[in-house]
Write a protein that holds these residues in place. Structure first.
Motif, PDB file in Angstrom:
ATOM      1  N   ILE A  81      57.673 -28.343  -6.545  1.00  0.00           N
ATOM      2  CA  ILE A  81      56.996 -28.472  -5.259  1.00  0.00           C
ATOM      3  C   ILE A  81      55.626 -29.096  -5.520  1.00  0.00           C
ATOM      4  N   ALA A  82      55.432 -30.289  -4.979  1.00  0.00           N
ATOM      5  CA  ALA A  82      54.176 -31.008  -5.163  1.00  0.00           C
ATOM      6  C   ALA A  82      53.267 -30.733  -3.968  1.00  0.00           C
ATOM      7  N   LEU A  83      52.161 -30.098  -4.244  1.00  0.00           N
ATOM      8  CA  LEU A  83      51.170 -29.777  -3.219  1.00  0.00           C
ATOM      9  C   LEU A  83      50.105 -30.866  -3.211  1.00  0.00           C
ATOM     10  N   ILE A  90      58.343 -24.789  -9.951  1.00  0.00           N
ATOM     11  CA  ILE A  90      57.165 -25.416 -10.546  1.00  0.00           C
ATOM     12  C   ILE A  90      56.264 -25.899  -9.418  1.00  0.00           C
ATOM     13  N   LEU A  91      55.063 -25.345  -9.349  1.00  0.00           N
ATOM     14  CA  LEU A  91      54.076 -25.802  -8.374  1.00  0.00           C
ATOM     15  C   LEU A  91      53.239 -26.889  -9.039  1.00  0.00           C
ATOM     16  N   GLY A 117      63.726 -15.238 -10.834  1.00  0.00           N
ATOM     17  CA  GLY A 117      63.375 -16.552 -11.353  1.00  0.00           C
ATOM     18  C   GLY A 117      61.957 -16.533 -11.909  1.00  0.00           C
ATOM     19  N   THR A 118      61.523 -17.679 -12.409  1.00  0.00           N
ATOM     20  CA  THR A 118      60.187 -17.786 -12.979  1.00  0.00           C
ATOM     21  C   THR A 118      59.368 -18.814 -12.207  1.00  0.00           C
ATOM     22  N   LEU A 119      58.059 -18.706 -12.358  1.00  0.00           N
ATOM     23  CA  LEU A 119      57.128 -19.625 -11.718  1.00  0.00           C
ATOM     24  C   LEU A 119      56.270 -20.274 -12.789  1.00  0.00           C
ATOM     25  N   SER A 120      56.076 -21.585 -12.663  1.00  0.00           N
ATOM     26  CA  SER A 120      55.169 -22.341 -13.523  1.00  0.00           C
ATOM     27  C   SER A 120      54.275 -23.188 -12.640  1.00  0.00           C
ATOM     28  N   MET A 121      53.134 -23.583 -13.201  1.00  0.00           N
ATOM     29  CA  MET A 121      52.226 -24.479 -12.492  1.00  0.00           C
ATOM     30  C   MET A 121      51.897 -25.639 -13.419  1.00  0.00           C
ATOM     31  N   THR A 122      51.638 -26.802 -12.831  1.00  0.00           N
ATOM     32  CA  THR A 122      51.305 -27.979 -13.622  1.00  0.00           C
ATOM     33  C   THR A 122      50.315 -28.858 -12.857  1.00  0.00           C
ATOM     34  N   GLY A 123      49.687 -29.766 -13.587  1.00  0.00           N
ATOM     35  CA  GLY A 123      48.800 -30.746 -12.957  1.00  0.00           C
ATOM     36  C   GLY A 123      47.553 -30.158 -12.346  1.00  0.00           C
ATOM     37  N   ILE A 124      47.053 -29.077 -12.895  1.00  0.00           N
ATOM     38  CA  ILE A 124      45.920 -28.379 -12.285  1.00  0.00           C
ATOM     39  C   ILE A 124      44.609 -29.040 -12.698  1.00  0.00           C
ATOM     40  N   GLY A 125      43.843 -29.453 -11.697  1.00  0.00           N
ATOM     41  CA  GLY A 125      42.543 -30.077 -11.933  1.00  0.00           C
ATOM     42  C   GLY A 125      41.480 -29.054 -12.303  1.00  0.00           C
ATOM     43  N   GLU A 162      51.472 -28.554 -19.013  1.00  0.00           N
ATOM     44  CA  GLU A 162      50.616 -29.746 -19.007  1.00  0.00           C
ATOM     45  C   GLU A 162      51.139 -30.808 -18.068  1.00  0.00           C
ATOM     46  N   ALA A 163      52.455 -31.027 -18.055  1.00  0.00           N
ATOM     47  CA  ALA A 163      53.042 -32.065 -17.206  1.00  0.00           C
ATOM     48  C   ALA A 163      54.418 -31.615 -16.769  1.00  0.00           C
ATOM     49  N   VAL A 164      54.883 -32.189 -15.658  1.00  0.00           N
ATOM     50  CA  VAL A 164      56.217 -31.843 -15.143  1.00  0.00           C
ATOM     51  C   VAL A 164      57.259 -32.428 -16.067  1.00  0.00           C
TER      52      VAL A 164
END
Length: 104
Positions: free
Chosen positions: A14-16, A45-46, A74-82, A102-104
């Motif tokens: 999911i790209a925010l 993946i957020l 399920g699991t949650l991950s985050m990426t692309g965080i400024g 670090e990256a999708v």
């Protein structure tokens, strides 16, 4: 509020974008929940690549997503965080609860 998502190999990305503040958080929470319910992914993946600002409401978005994923085991991950969002997530301790890629 722009919101894109795709499902591939059991992973829902999911790209925010934009600002995640108290004006937009409820919409993000509702839309993310609907996607998780529709696809029941193994991992969500957020992607914060296009997010310019996060406040405490952004923390609520992540926690809500984390709870939804836990409900379906399920699991949650985050990426692309400024830089600015990362400061908020580190201050809140979210970075210790959710895997950050670090990256999708």
């Amino acid at each position: 509020m722009n919101f894109t998502s795709f499902l591939q190999d059991g992973k829902l990305t999911i790209a925010l974008s934009g600002e995640i503040d108290h004006h937009r958080a409820r919409a993000y929470i509702d839309k993310i929940a609907a996607k998780i319910e529709a696809y029941t992914p193994e991992e969500c993946i957020l992607d914060f690549t296009d997010v310019t600002f996060v406040d405490s409401s952004g923390i609520a978005v992540v926690i809500n997503c984390m709870r939804r994923m836990a409900q379906i085991e399920g699991t949650l991950s985050m990426t692309g965080i400024g830089e600015q969002p990362m400061r908020v997530f580190r201050t809140s301790g979210i970075d210790k609860l959710v895997h950050i890629k670090e990256a999708v």
